[in-house]
Scaffold this motif. Structure first.
Motif, PDB file in Angstrom:
ATOM      1  N   THR A  53      93.086  88.433   4.009  1.00 17.32           N
ATOM      2  CA  THR A  53      93.839  87.520   3.167  1.00 17.32           C
ATOM      3  C   THR A  53      94.439  86.374   3.978  1.00 17.32           C
ATOM      4  O   THR A  53      95.037  86.582   5.034  1.00 17.32           O
ATOM      5  CB  THR A  53      94.942  88.272   2.394  1.00 17.32           C
ATOM      6  OG1 THR A  53      95.509  87.404   1.422  1.00 17.32           O
ATOM      7  CG2 THR A  53      96.019  88.792   3.307  1.00 17.32           C
ATOM      8  N   HIS A 145      90.228  88.137   0.135  1.00 19.38           N
ATOM      9  CA  HIS A 145      91.565  88.578   0.522  1.00 19.38           C
ATOM     10  C   HIS A 145      91.742  90.092   0.484  1.00 19.38           C
ATOM     11  O   HIS A 145      92.727  90.607   1.030  1.00 19.38           O
ATOM     12  CB  HIS A 145      92.625  87.912  -0.357  1.00 19.38           C
ATOM     13  CG  HIS A 145      92.469  88.169  -1.827  1.00 19.38           C
ATOM     14  ND1 HIS A 145      91.412  87.661  -2.538  1.00 19.38           N
ATOM     15  CD2 HIS A 145      93.217  88.869  -2.713  1.00 19.38           C
ATOM     16  CE1 HIS A 145      91.519  88.035  -3.803  1.00 19.38           C
ATOM     17  NE2 HIS A 145      92.590  88.769  -3.938  1.00 19.38           N
ATOM     18  N   SER A 146      90.813  90.810  -0.140  1.00 21.21           N
ATOM     19  CA  SER A 146      90.929  92.270  -0.211  1.00 21.21           C
ATOM     20  C   SER A 146      89.693  92.961   0.341  1.00 21.21           C
ATOM     21  O   SER A 146      89.360  94.079  -0.065  1.00 21.21           O
ATOM     22  CB  SER A 146      91.185  92.707  -1.661  1.00 21.21           C
ATOM     23  OG  SER A 146      92.462  92.284  -2.097  1.00 21.21           O
ATOM     24  N   GLY A 181      97.908  89.848  -2.133  1.00 26.21           N
ATOM     25  CA  GLY A 181      97.211  89.204  -3.232  1.00 26.21           C
ATOM     26  C   GLY A 181      96.374  90.122  -4.091  1.00 26.21           C
ATOM     27  O   GLY A 181      95.483  89.652  -4.801  1.00 26.21           O
ATOM     28  N   ALA A 184      94.680  89.125  -7.553  1.00 29.05           N
ATOM     29  CA  ALA A 184      94.393  87.696  -7.700  1.00 29.05           C
ATOM     30  C   ALA A 184      92.882  87.501  -7.737  1.00 29.05           C
ATOM     31  O   ALA A 184      92.120  88.256  -7.121  1.00 29.05           O
ATOM     32  CB  ALA A 184      95.000  86.907  -6.547  1.00 29.05           C
ATOM     33  N   THR A 190      96.084  83.758  -4.357  1.00 30.23           N
ATOM     34  CA  THR A 190      97.227  84.630  -4.104  1.00 30.23           C
ATOM     35  C   THR A 190      98.490  83.774  -4.121  1.00 30.23           C
ATOM     36  O   THR A 190      98.448  82.571  -3.849  1.00 30.23           O
ATOM     37  CB  THR A 190      97.095  85.321  -2.749  1.00 30.23           C
ATOM     38  OG1 THR A 190      97.249  84.347  -1.695  1.00 30.23           O
ATOM     39  CG2 THR A 190      95.737  86.010  -2.600  1.00 30.23           C
ATOM     40  N   THR A 362      96.221  87.044 -11.804  1.00 26.92           N
ATOM     41  CA  THR A 362      96.101  85.681 -11.282  1.00 26.92           C
ATOM     42  C   THR A 362      97.158  84.757 -11.874  1.00 26.92           C
ATOM     43  O   THR A 362      97.739  83.924 -11.163  1.00 26.92           O
ATOM     44  CB  THR A 362      94.692  85.137 -11.568  1.00 26.92           C
ATOM     45  OG1 THR A 362      93.725  85.996 -10.948  1.00 26.92           O
ATOM     46  CG2 THR A 362      94.521  83.736 -10.992  1.00 26.92           C
ATOM     47  N   HIS A 365     100.379  85.478 -10.112  1.00 26.20           N
ATOM     48  CA  HIS A 365     100.392  84.887  -8.769  1.00 26.20           C
ATOM     49  C   HIS A 365     100.677  83.386  -8.833  1.00 26.20           C
ATOM     50  O   HIS A 365     101.432  82.855  -8.006  1.00 26.20           O
ATOM     51  CB  HIS A 365      99.059  85.151  -8.068  1.00 26.20           C
ATOM     52  CG  HIS A 365      98.974  86.497  -7.423  1.00 26.20           C
ATOM     53  ND1 HIS A 365      99.519  86.773  -6.191  1.00 26.20           N
ATOM     54  CD2 HIS A 365      98.411  87.660  -7.843  1.00 26.20           C
ATOM     55  CE1 HIS A 365      99.302  88.038  -5.873  1.00 26.20           C
ATOM     56  NE2 HIS A 365      98.634  88.601  -6.860  1.00 26.20           N
TER      57      HIS A 365
END
Length: 386
Positions: A53, A145-146, A181, A184, A190, A362, A365
């Motif tokens: 992320t 990000h994940s 995040g 997201a 994020t 999302t 965020h």
């Protein structure tokens, strides 16, 4: 077809990574240094710190085609369906212009009850962006990000070099899965990425899913990482894990902030309390997936009466963080406090709910990121340019 030019992948091409590891095939960005991971000695922490992320390739090039070979390791939580593959997002001169997912990939199976991680090997895939403007420009490729993203090869139809430093201030942020995040839709969506974009700063995101636990090695990482602005968001993971009582929490917060101040004695430092979550506002943890819900939703197994013996809830954490900040600000004028309810509160839950009762989607965020930018970076905020 034009033959593409290979460019060696080096740490100089990366932004947002604290460390890197050379692998058999390429380069792995890390968001905690190897020494910290060794002290953590935890499979789940290592997985989260290896997820990328806020990490992006920052390139200056006239290329119209850019290809990136990667091995993307997708996380699958036992008992829940696998989500879609993570997105790579392309920014051209700061504007989001394209997104793509990698083919192939590996997997990391996580047992949420024990934190054990089981890896399955996979194959490399290619992410290709084409139709870029044929002029000299700055591009960023934000990594999922994940997911863990091992970088294997970079190719383009024109030479590539690292983008020069733009003179932006570096914002270093630490928090939980909400900061990392989770949920997201993409890496630039994020809430820290949204806030950084609004404020025009360089983001280093040390949000660690399930691992914002006041660990000393995380504090030392914040201490030793270059930054012009620092924020620390504390609370939800301590409740979810039922890790400590108020007696341990208070000195742990002081020690965490003291360690950061060793390396950043005059840097603006913003202490942020938890956003609203109805699940654990007044009920302690531990929390776990709700076995009676069809899908992923969390449930707490604590007892509200246990707050009398020091068990933590989001409400008691906010009260104590506010008290700690007020006490410390008497001697530290560059320390500031932000109530997480100013970012997301009970009224927001009614209009922009947390789908699993812990994590914003999302839209959530975007809301949190815009509010953080307004509170921290605008006007007389603690991070506003002077």
């Amino acid at each position: 077809m034009t033959e593409l030019i290979p460019t060696p992948l080096t740490p100089a091409l990366l932004r947002g990574a604290v460390d890197t590891r050379s692998t058999q095939h390429g380069l792995l960005p890390l968001r905690l240094p190897e020494a910290a991971l060794a002290q953590g000695h935890d499979d789940y922490l290592r997985l989260m710190a290896s997820q990328a992320t806020g990490v992006r390739l920052a390139l200056r090039t006239a290329a119209t085609v850019v290809e990136l070979d990667v091995v993307a390791t997708r996380t699958v939580f036992h008992g829940t369906p696998a989500g879609p593959p993570g997105l790579f997002e392309l920014l051209v001169d700061g504007a989001l212009t394209d997104e793509a997912a990698a083919s192939g990939g590996a997997s990391a199976g996580v047992n949420m009850a024990t934190g054990a991680v089981t890896y399955s090997a996979g194959t490399a895939g290619t992410v290709r962006f084409e139709g870029l403007p044929g002029r000299e420009k700055d591009i960023e490729i934000w990594l999922p990000h994940s997911e863990v993203t091992e970088l294997i090869a970079l190719r383009s139809d024109a030479p590539v070099q690292a983008s020069p430093e733009a003179g932006k201030r570096v914002w270093l942020h630490h928090g939980s899965s909400i900061s990392q995040g989770v949920d997201a839709a993409g890496p630039t969506r994020t809430w820290p990425a949204v806030a950084a974009s609004r404020a025009g700063v360089e983001l280093v995101n040390l949000g660690l899913n399930g691992n914002a636990l006041l660990d000393p090695f995380t504090a030392r990482t914040l201490r030793d990482t270059r930054a012009h602005l620092i924020s620390v968001k504390i609370g939800i993971n301590l409740v979810n894990t039922d890790l400590m009582r108020m007696r341990a929490f208070t000195p742990a917060v002081h020690g965490f902030l003291d360690t950061i101040r060793e390396g950043h004695p005059d840097t603006p430092l913003l202490l942020v309390s938890p956003i609203h979550s109805p699940l654990v506002e007044d009920t302690p943890g531990p929390t776990a997936p709700d076995p009676g819900f069809p899908g992923l939703r969390f449930k707490t197994f604590g007892d509200p009466a246990d707050t009398a013996t020091g068990h933590l809830t989001l409400r008691t954490i906010r009260q104590e963080l506010s008290r700690i900040a007020t006490e410390r600000m008497a001697d530290d004028p560059r320390l500031h406090y932000l109530d997480g309810l100013d970012l997301y509160n009970e009224e927001d839950f009614a209009t922009t709910p947390l789908p699993d009762l812990l994590h914003p989607d999302t839209a959530g965020h975007a809301l949190i990121g815009e509010r953080f930018a307004r509170h921290a970076f605008a006007g007389h905020g603690p991070f506003a340019s002077r």
